[in-house]
Design an enzyme around this catalytic site. Structure first.
Site, mmCIF file in Angstrom:
data_model
loop_
_atom_site.group_PDB
_atom_site.id
_atom_site.type_symbol
_atom_site.label_atom_id
_atom_site.label_comp_id
_atom_site.label_asym_id
_atom_site.label_seq_id
_atom_site.Cartn_x
_atom_site.Cartn_y
_atom_site.Cartn_z
ATOM 1 C CE1 TYR A 130 -3.257 -2.769 0.053
ATOM 2 C CE2 TYR A 130 -3.800 -2.226 2.311
ATOM 3 C CZ TYR A 130 -4.010 -2.979 1.179
ATOM 4 O OH TYR A 130 -4.991 -3.945 1.176
ATOM 5 C CG ASP A 154 -3.031 -19.862 -0.098
ATOM 6 O OD1 ASP A 154 -2.226 -19.720 0.838
ATOM 7 O OD2 ASP A 154 -2.765 -20.540 -1.105
ATOM 8 C CE LYS A 206 0.471 -17.800 -2.198
ATOM 9 N NZ LYS A 206 -0.314 -19.019 -2.028
ATOM 10 C CG ASP A 236 -7.219 -3.953 4.090
ATOM 11 O OD1 ASP A 236 -8.191 -3.810 4.844
ATOM 12 O OD2 ASP A 236 -7.099 -3.341 3.006
ATOM 13 C CG ASP A 244 -12.566 -5.691 6.169
ATOM 14 O OD1 ASP A 244 -12.344 -5.193 7.290
ATOM 15 O OD2 ASP A 244 -12.855 -5.015 5.172
#
Ligand code: NAD
Length: 358
Positions: free
Chosen positions: A142, A222, A189, A246, A250
């Site tokens: 970001y 994942d 990851k 993020d 959520d």
């Protein structure tokens, strides 16, 4: 002991819910012999209206001079057409930056009394869960270099992390795990990304050298996304990068069934943090006495636990909320379909304050 708290109620339902949390803090302070001195500052649309900017210097200075910050929410349709650099939400980024906050803590727990609102399969919800996502807040993709090629038909964003950035959020996660069940899952990851390989190496080095008492494991992002809906009771604390955090936070908050119940904390190097509900300013219900104050009251409890090290007092507030829910009291956002005897926001606040008064 006396604590100075900067209140930033913001817009919409912000003043209602922050007001409820302040009352809860005051009663808890009286019970346990602390003084919580609160000073209110403007930010967001309220500040735009009065000062022409979303984050006045006075607010920044007041927050920097405080022991911790309690925020409601900012924004609303009234300010939708202001220029981008003046948007109320800019106040949040500005405050995070000014206060040096680089870690976000988002708990997602299922209140036993509200297992029915959980969107997971009933047998999974019945097991309950109580997890905490620790998200890196100021680095990664970001904030990395980005751009387009000359013709504009290709674009790139860069994920970059330094050891220092990983260490500081990981330390916070290990410390958080120590205050909970002592289990930390590092999410990455590492089978694909070099930044994830550095992340994993760094977290493990810290675990071995500084936090051997915390049980550490790794999970690919994942798989973590799947486990949050398949078996969330596996988790205690998760630590992850900005973008993964993020998305996972959520996801985790949605599986609990109500955003009106969920708190959050943003922390940096000092004990001063910024605490806020995860929901927004809910302009559709502002001024109608429909706002559920629980997420903000639980944010105040997080402040006691993580900024002031007052675990017993935090437990006391959390238990008052759990007891009220256990008795079946509900606001409109969490009521069962067809339930008639639901409470207005101020009535829910009074129920919780009643428990706190004992
Ligand atoms: P929202 O979270 O404000 O509302 C979404 C839905 O949840 C609405 O139906 C609302 O009535 C309901 N809701 C939210 N909090 C509730 C509570 N405590 N009790 C009962 N119901 C509640 O999200 P939105 O509608 O997308 O955004 C509204 C405004 O808030 C926008 O201007 C947005 O930019 C801003 N926002 C601010 C923050 C923040 O300050 N941290 C976060 C998200 C959104």
């Amino acid at each position: 002991m006396k604590y100075n708290i900067a209140l930033v109620p913001g817009d919409g339902i912000g003043p209602e819910i922050v007001g409820a949390a302040v009352e809860a803090l005051k009663i808890t302070g009286e019970k346990f012999g602390h003084e919580f001195e609160c000073t209110t500052y403007l930010a967001g649309g309220a500040a735009l209206d009065k000062y022409g900017v979303p984050l006045p210097q006075e607010t920044v200075d007041g927050c920097l001079a405080s022991d911790s910050v309690l925020l409601g929410a900012v924004g609303g349709p009234k300010w939708d057409s202001v220029p981008n650099n003046m948007r109320p939400e800019k106040a949040l980024l500005g405050l995070r930056k000014a206060l040096g906050l680089y870690t976000n803590l988002r708990p997602a727990a299922i209140q036993p009394a509200l297992a029915g609102a959980c969107v997971l399969r009933p047998d999974i919800a019945a097991k309950g869960f109580d997890l905490m996502i620790v998200r890196e807040l100021t680095g990664g993709i970001y904030f990395g270099e980005r751009g387009r090629n000359e013709t504009g038909d290709a674009a790139y964003d860069t994920e970059a992390y330094s050891v220092m950035e990983i260490e500081r959020v990981a330390r916070r996660a290990f410390e958080t795990a120590r205050k909970r069940k002592g289990h930390l899952t590092s999410v990455d990851k590492a089978n694909v990304l070099e930044t994830s390989r550095l992340w994993r190496e760094t977290v493990h080095r810290l675990g071995e050298t500084e936090y051997p008492d915390v049980r550490l494991d790794d999970m690919y992002v994942d798989n973590a996304a799947m486990q949050i809906v398949r078996d969330p009771s596996f988790f205690d604390v998760l630590v992850t990068s900005n973008m993964f955090g993020d998305i996972l936070s959520d996801e985790a908050s949605q599986v609990t069934g109500s955003i009106g119940l969920l708190a959050s904390a943003s922390l940096g190097d000092s004990s001063r943090g910024m605490y806020e509900p995860i929901h927004g300013s809910a302009p559709d219900i502002a001024g109608k006495d429909l706002a559920n104050p629980i997420a903000t009251i639980l944010s105040a409890a997080m402040m006691l636990r993580y900024s002031f090290d007052l675990a017993e007092e935090a437990d006391y507030i959390e238990k008052a909320v759990a007891d009220v829910l256990e008795e079946g009291w509900r606001t409109a956002d969490i009521k069962a379909p067809g339930q008639e005897d639901w409470l207005r926001g101020s009535e829910m606040k009074d129920k919780i304050l009643g428990k706190l008064k004992g």
